[in-house]
Design an enzyme around this catalytic site. Structure first.
Site, PDB file in Angstrom:
ATOM      1  N   CYS A  97      41.608  33.166  44.532  1.00 54.73           N
ATOM      2  CA  CYS A  97      40.460  33.471  43.681  1.00 54.73           C
ATOM      3  C   CYS A  97      39.527  32.270  43.693  1.00 54.73           C
ATOM      4  O   CYS A  97      39.973  31.127  43.588  1.00 54.73           O
ATOM      5  CB  CYS A  97      40.953  33.741  42.262  1.00 54.73           C
ATOM      6  SG  CYS A  97      39.629  34.035  41.078  1.00 54.73           S
ATOM      7  N   HIS A 139      41.371  43.178  42.176  1.00 54.04           N
ATOM      8  CA  HIS A 139      41.234  41.790  41.721  1.00 54.04           C
ATOM      9  C   HIS A 139      39.950  41.619  40.895  1.00 54.04           C
ATOM     10  O   HIS A 139      39.962  40.997  39.824  1.00 54.04           O
ATOM     11  CB  HIS A 139      41.231  40.877  42.955  1.00 54.04           C
ATOM     12  CG  HIS A 139      41.055  39.424  42.666  1.00 54.04           C
ATOM     13  ND1 HIS A 139      42.063  38.500  42.859  1.00 54.04           N
ATOM     14  CD2 HIS A 139      39.994  38.730  42.207  1.00 54.04           C
ATOM     15  CE1 HIS A 139      41.615  37.299  42.515  1.00 54.04           C
ATOM     16  NE2 HIS A 139      40.359  37.407  42.125  1.00 54.04           N
ATOM     17  N   GLU A 140      38.846  42.195  41.374  1.00 54.77           N
ATOM     18  CA  GLU A 140      37.566  42.026  40.670  1.00 54.77           C
ATOM     19  C   GLU A 140      37.534  42.829  39.371  1.00 54.77           C
ATOM     20  O   GLU A 140      36.977  42.366  38.368  1.00 54.77           O
ATOM     21  CB  GLU A 140      36.400  42.403  41.578  1.00 54.77           C
ATOM     22  CG  GLU A 140      36.285  41.574  42.850  1.00 54.77           C
ATOM     23  CD  GLU A 140      36.427  40.077  42.630  1.00 54.77           C
ATOM     24  OE1 GLU A 140      35.900  39.556  41.634  1.00 54.77           O
ATOM     25  OE2 GLU A 140      37.084  39.423  43.460  1.00 54.77           O
ATOM     26  N   HIS A 143      39.102  40.892  36.744  1.00 52.86           N
ATOM     27  CA  HIS A 143      38.232  39.858  36.162  1.00 52.86           C
ATOM     28  C   HIS A 143      37.445  40.402  34.966  1.00 52.86           C
ATOM     29  O   HIS A 143      37.202  39.682  34.000  1.00 52.86           O
ATOM     30  CB  HIS A 143      37.226  39.346  37.198  1.00 52.86           C
ATOM     31  CG  HIS A 143      37.733  38.213  38.045  1.00 52.86           C
ATOM     32  ND1 HIS A 143      38.123  37.002  37.518  1.00 52.86           N
ATOM     33  CD2 HIS A 143      37.901  38.101  39.379  1.00 52.86           C
ATOM     34  CE1 HIS A 143      38.514  36.191  38.506  1.00 52.86           C
ATOM     35  NE2 HIS A 143      38.392  36.833  39.645  1.00 52.86           N
TER      36      HIS A 143
HETATM   37 NI    NI Z   1      38.919  36.113  41.511  1.00 46.76          NI
END
Ligand code: NI
Length: 166
Positions: A97, A139-140, A143
């Site tokens: 990341c 993954h995003e 976030h």
């Molecule tokens: Ni990330």
């Protein structure tokens, strides 16, 4: 367009969930351009708005920028209010990341996902992604919930790795 500073741990904004928005605005489209430019100048392929300090439900993914991998992909993906609709084929993969420099980790991710959200024009859309692109989308979206890959690691001893090239 502007290359923006990418926040890194322990910035609290990375741990703060963002709420969905009612509509896509010019501000989101400006974010899109900044996120695109910021990713293009980074070693990564994707970004969520909170990583540049913008608490908006916006992600940008473009795995075609990763020359180490050659998989079918959608090219640039920009989504407002992205949500995971379908997920299939869990697998453990190594990921990093931009906000967690110097480390990578083994994380359980789905290899096939369907994601829906709003386009830059504010139209509802959905897409199905596989492999690395599917991982990047998960993954995003994490976030936007204030979740980092570190939060998904099962064992600090077994699943967290220091990058050797930095
Ligand atoms: Ni990330």
């Amino acid at each position: 367009m502007a290359v923006r500073e990418i926040l890194t741990l322990p910035d609290d904004r990375l741990k703060t969930p963002v709420d969905p928005v009612d509509s896509v605005t010019e501000e989101h489209r400006r974010l899109y351009r900044d996120m695109k430019e910021t990713v293009s100048e980074s070693p990564g392929v994707a970004l969520a708005a909170p990583q540049i300090g913008e608490m908006a439900p916006v992600i940008y993914v473009d795995v075609s920028q990763d020359r180490r991998r050659d998989e079918p992909n959608h090219g640039e993906i920009f989504l407002v209010n992205p949500t995971l609709e379908l997920r299939d084929a869990p697998e453990t993969i190594r990921e990093g990341c931009l906000s967690v420099p110097r480390f990578t980790g083994n994380v359980r991710r789905y290899q096939s996902v369907t994601v829906s959200g709003l386009t830059e024009e504010g139209e509802r859309t959905s897409l199905t992604a596989e492999g690395w692109e599917a991982v990047a989308l998960q993954h995003e979206i994490d976030h936007l919930d204030g979740t980092l890959f570190l939060d998904r690691i099962e064992s600090l001893r077994g699943d967290l790795f220091r990058r050797s090239n930095e």
